[in-house]
Design a protein around this motif. Structure first.
Motif, PDB file in Angstrom:
ATOM      1  N   GLY A  52       0.791  -1.384  -0.082  1.00 48.34           N
ATOM      2  CA  GLY A  52      -0.097   0.089   0.120  1.00 48.34           C
ATOM      3  C   GLY A  52       0.844   1.393  -0.053  1.00 48.34           C
ATOM      4  O   GLY A  52       2.022   1.372   0.557  1.00 48.34           O
ATOM      5  N   THR A  53       0.299   2.222  -0.430  1.00 47.89           N
ATOM      6  CA  THR A  53       1.012   3.572  -0.843  1.00 47.89           C
ATOM      7  C   THR A  53      -0.312   4.670  -0.391  1.00 47.89           C
ATOM      8  O   THR A  53      -1.197   4.641  -0.854  1.00 47.89           O
ATOM      9  CB  THR A  53       1.598   3.815  -2.025  1.00 47.89           C
ATOM     10  OG1 THR A  53       2.249   5.174  -1.853  1.00 47.89           O
ATOM     11  CG2 THR A  53       0.517   4.046  -2.976  1.00 47.89           C
ATOM     12  N   GLN A  54       0.032   5.697   0.474  1.00 48.80           N
ATOM     13  CA  GLN A  54      -0.660   6.405   0.901  1.00 48.80           C
ATOM     14  C   GLN A  54      -1.069   7.641  -0.074  1.00 48.80           C
ATOM     15  O   GLN A  54       0.070   8.221  -0.527  1.00 48.80           O
ATOM     16  CB  GLN A  54      -0.602   7.270   2.154  1.00 48.80           C
ATOM     17  CG  GLN A  54      -1.472   8.251   2.642  1.00 48.80           C
ATOM     18  CD  GLN A  54      -3.019   7.680   2.997  1.00 48.80           C
ATOM     19  OE1 GLN A  54      -3.064   6.490   3.475  1.00 48.80           O
ATOM     20  NE2 GLN A  54      -3.874   8.395   2.845  1.00 48.80           N
ATOM     21  N   VAL A  55      -2.267   7.917  -0.348  1.00 46.93           N
ATOM     22  CA  VAL A  55      -2.416   9.131  -1.173  1.00 46.93           C
ATOM     23  C   VAL A  55      -3.393  10.019  -0.630  1.00 46.93           C
ATOM     24  O   VAL A  55      -4.455   9.704  -0.086  1.00 46.93           O
ATOM     25  CB  VAL A  55      -3.346   8.799  -2.576  1.00 46.93           C
ATOM     26  CG1 VAL A  55      -3.591   9.982  -3.534  1.00 46.93           C
ATOM     27  CG2 VAL A  55      -2.551   8.014  -3.622  1.00 46.93           C
ATOM     28  N   THR A  56      -2.942  11.494  -0.089  1.00 45.80           N
ATOM     29  CA  THR A  56      -3.735  12.285   0.496  1.00 45.80           C
ATOM     30  C   THR A  56      -3.952  13.607  -0.503  1.00 45.80           C
ATOM     31  O   THR A  56      -3.008  14.119  -0.934  1.00 45.80           O
ATOM     32  CB  THR A  56      -3.193  12.673   1.771  1.00 45.80           C
ATOM     33  OG1 THR A  56      -2.799  11.521   2.679  1.00 45.80           O
ATOM     34  CG2 THR A  56      -3.902  13.824   2.563  1.00 45.80           C
TER      35      THR A  56
END
Length: 122
Positions: free
Chosen positions: A115-119
């Motif tokens: 997973g990679t966070q996108v904000t």
């Protein structure tokens, strides 16, 4: 087996763009479909887009016209170009692949990245 490593997440303002990448590595015999899912806090994981080994694509209605999925079969890599990002796109994005490890003697299995966070800020 097969490992998936995502990259490219981050913080972006609404209307901006990000490009996610996911590279598959390990003892890979073949990779079938690859895709991207996302999960926001308190919500179920949902499909964003997927792509077959032949290049056929499928998108969630919420991202059609804004996101583009592509893949480089020679590099065992799938990409997600995200344009016109909205705060509702904020989530952890997970790479997914149906792959056969090692040889034809092994079954196709489903693999996930970390997973990679996108904000997306408003």
């Amino acid at each position: 087996q097969v490992q998936l490593v995502e990259s490219g997440g981050g913080l972006v303002q609404a209307g901006g763009s990000l490009r996610l990448s996911c590279a598959a590595s390990g003892s890979i015999f073949s990779i079938n479909a690859m895709g991207w899912y996302r999960q926001a806090p308190g919500k179920q994981r949902e499909l964003v887009a997927d792509i077959t080994s032949g290049g056929s694509t499928n998108y969630a209605d919420s991202v059609k016209g804004r996101f583009t999925i592509s893949r480089d079969n020679a590099k065992n890599t799938v990409y997600l170009q995200m344009n016109s990002l909205k705060p509702d796109d904020t989530a952890t994005y997970y790479c997914n692949a149906y792959a056969r490890p090692h040889t034809l003697l092994y079954p196709v299995s489903r693999y996930w990245g970390q997973g990679t966070q996108v904000t997306v800020s408003s």
